[in-house]
Design a protein around this motif. Structure first.
Motif, PDB file in Angstrom:
ATOM      1  N   VAL A  70       0.951  -1.117   0.014  1.00  0.00           N
ATOM      2  CA  VAL A  70      -0.110   0.025  -0.092  1.00  0.00           C
ATOM      3  C   VAL A  70       0.960   1.366  -0.083  1.00  0.00           C
ATOM      4  O   VAL A  70       1.823   1.243   0.813  1.00  0.00           O
ATOM      5  CB  VAL A  70      -0.961  -0.079   1.119  1.00  0.00           C
ATOM      6  N   ARG A  71       0.557   2.332  -0.998  1.00  0.00           N
ATOM      7  CA  ARG A  71       1.373   3.543  -1.107  1.00  0.00           C
ATOM      8  C   ARG A  71       0.329   4.556  -1.015  1.00  0.00           C
ATOM      9  O   ARG A  71      -0.637   4.577  -1.437  1.00  0.00           O
ATOM     10  CB  ARG A  71       2.344   3.342  -2.383  1.00  0.00           C
ATOM     11  N   GLY A  72       0.982   5.891  -0.480  1.00  0.00           N
ATOM     12  CA  GLY A  72       0.307   7.110  -0.577  1.00  0.00           C
ATOM     13  C   GLY A  72      -0.605   7.259   0.791  1.00  0.00           C
ATOM     14  O   GLY A  72      -1.312   8.501   0.883  1.00  0.00           O
ATOM     15  N   ASN A  73      -0.616   6.519   1.633  1.00  0.00           N
ATOM     16  CA  ASN A  73      -1.645   6.726   2.776  1.00  0.00           C
ATOM     17  C   ASN A  73      -0.555   7.345   4.036  1.00  0.00           C
ATOM     18  O   ASN A  73       0.374   6.402   4.331  1.00  0.00           O
ATOM     19  CB  ASN A  73      -2.404   5.315   3.304  1.00  0.00           C
ATOM     20  N   THR A  74      -1.027   8.330   4.293  1.00  0.00           N
ATOM     21  CA  THR A  74      -0.131   9.139   5.240  1.00  0.00           C
ATOM     22  C   THR A  74      -0.848   9.339   6.466  1.00  0.00           C
ATOM     23  O   THR A  74      -0.258   9.374   7.529  1.00  0.00           O
ATOM     24  CB  THR A  74       0.176  10.564   4.809  1.00  0.00           C
ATOM     25  N   ILE A 115       0.317  -3.541  -6.220  1.00  0.00           N
ATOM     26  CA  ILE A 115       0.452  -2.312  -5.580  1.00  0.00           C
ATOM     27  C   ILE A 115      -0.885  -1.714  -5.445  1.00  0.00           C
ATOM     28  O   ILE A 115      -1.470  -1.230  -6.478  1.00  0.00           O
ATOM     29  CB  ILE A 115       1.744  -1.361  -6.427  1.00  0.00           C
ATOM     30  N   ILE A 116      -1.244  -1.313  -4.362  1.00  0.00           N
ATOM     31  CA  ILE A 116      -2.331  -0.322  -4.117  1.00  0.00           C
ATOM     32  C   ILE A 116      -1.916   1.164  -3.960  1.00  0.00           C
ATOM     33  O   ILE A 116      -1.155   1.479  -2.866  1.00  0.00           O
ATOM     34  CB  ILE A 116      -2.959  -0.832  -3.150  1.00  0.00           C
ATOM     35  N   GLY A 117      -2.063   2.081  -4.768  1.00  0.00           N
ATOM     36  CA  GLY A 117      -1.957   3.422  -4.481  1.00  0.00           C
ATOM     37  C   GLY A 117      -3.032   4.349  -4.222  1.00  0.00           C
ATOM     38  O   GLY A 117      -4.115   4.098  -4.790  1.00  0.00           O
ATOM     39  N   VAL A 118      -3.120   5.060  -3.130  1.00  0.00           N
ATOM     40  CA  VAL A 118      -4.079   5.914  -2.835  1.00  0.00           C
ATOM     41  C   VAL A 118      -3.890   7.371  -2.668  1.00  0.00           C
ATOM     42  O   VAL A 118      -2.487   7.638  -2.377  1.00  0.00           O
ATOM     43  CB  VAL A 118      -4.726   5.282  -1.389  1.00  0.00           C
ATOM     44  N   GLU A 119      -4.714   8.164  -2.905  1.00  0.00           N
ATOM     45  CA  GLU A 119      -4.530   9.601  -2.704  1.00  0.00           C
ATOM     46  C   GLU A 119      -5.641   9.906  -1.586  1.00  0.00           C
ATOM     47  O   GLU A 119      -6.897   9.852  -1.814  1.00  0.00           O
ATOM     48  CB  GLU A 119      -4.515  10.251  -4.138  1.00  0.00           C
ATOM     49  N   PHE A 179     -10.655   8.160   0.139  1.00  0.00           N
ATOM     50  CA  PHE A 179      -9.688   8.595  -1.022  1.00  0.00           C
ATOM     51  C   PHE A 179     -10.350   9.051  -2.069  1.00  0.00           C
ATOM     52  O   PHE A 179     -11.433   8.850  -2.663  1.00  0.00           O
ATOM     53  CB  PHE A 179      -9.096   7.329  -1.254  1.00  0.00           C
ATOM     54  N   ASP A 180      -9.710  10.350  -2.615  1.00  0.00           N
ATOM     55  CA  ASP A 180      -9.826  10.971  -3.820  1.00  0.00           C
ATOM     56  C   ASP A 180      -9.603  10.160  -5.352  1.00  0.00           C
ATOM     57  O   ASP A 180     -10.272  10.384  -6.309  1.00  0.00           O
ATOM     58  CB  ASP A 180      -9.152  12.172  -3.996  1.00  0.00           C
ATOM     59  N   LYS A 181      -8.614   9.321  -4.952  1.00  0.00           N
ATOM     60  CA  LYS A 181      -8.131   8.448  -6.191  1.00  0.00           C
ATOM     61  C   LYS A 181      -7.575   7.271  -5.462  1.00  0.00           C
ATOM     62  O   LYS A 181      -6.834   7.250  -4.628  1.00  0.00           O
ATOM     63  CB  LYS A 181      -6.976   9.106  -6.965  1.00  0.00           C
TER      64      LYS A 181
END
Length: 211
Positions: A61-65, A121-125, A102-104
């Motif tokens: 998982v990427r992009g989760n802050t 790969i799970i990318g989230v915004e 998430f927006d994206k």
């Protein structure tokens, strides 16, 4: 049936989705069109390149802050070691979008050093999950009334001092005036005890003076 370019594209996608369901994520389909001008018909030949069957090595998982990994992973319909099922990957994407956190959301595969295995790969915004509304009004009976509304759809009761990132939902509404007081607090845990079991708690206080 009547030939249409859209129907051809839909058929190609349906064949690729069929192969993707069984882990052939690199399967490609090319359609060859052979028109018969004398009869007014068209022959279609589908050339399929199957490729290899792949399995999931790991899910990253990427992009989760702010949002915790477990909030994202519990929505996934595919796990490491399973067939790289593109239909379940798409289902996982739709589930994450349905949380409205998430927006994206993007999903893709990434090569590994292990034969016939790929990383998912799970990318989230992350989007804005908090909302604050402040207002005021006037009533002949109640007089001046103040209103405050606060919602947080990514609340975390056990993460002080920020209290965010757990996927819980919190709503607070306050209305107060000279002759009335109205307080409402709603808390929702959508995955109680780690299961897809929703737990909701409502607290309220209401005091209205009638003469």
């Amino acid at each position: 049936a009547i030939f249409t370019p859209k129907g051809l594209r839909d058929d190609i996608k349906a064949i690729e989705d069929f192969y993707g369901h069984f882990g052939y994520i690199e399967a490609r389909v090319r359609a060859e069109k052979i028109p018969n001008t004398d009869t007014g018909t068209m022959d279609l030949i589908y050339h399929v390149t199957e490729g290899q069957k792949f399995y999931v090595e790991k899910v990253e998982v990427r992009g989760n802050t702010r949002t915790q990994d477990k909030v994202i992973r519990r929505e996934l319909a595919i796990l490491p070691g399973e067939v790289f099922d593109m239909v379940r990957v798409e289902l996982s994407k739709r589930r994450l979008e349905g949380t409205r956190l998430f927006d994206k959301v993007d999903t893709r595969d990434e090569q590994t050093d292990v034969p016939n295995k790929r990383d998912l790969i799970i990318g989230v915004e992350e989007g804005r999950t908090g909302n604050l509304i402040v207002g005021a009004g006037f009533s002949d009976y109640y007089g001046v009334i103040g209103n405050i509304g606060f919602t947080q759809s990514n609340f975390d009761l056990f993460n002080p001092p920020y209290f965010s990132g757990g996927g819980q939902k919190l709503r607070l509404d306050i209305s107060a005036g000279g002759r009335m007081q109205n307080y409402n607090l709603r808390f929702v845990e959508p995955w109680f005890l780690g299961r897809q079991l929703s737990l909701s708690l409502d607290l309220y206080h209401r005091d209205i003076q009638y003469y």
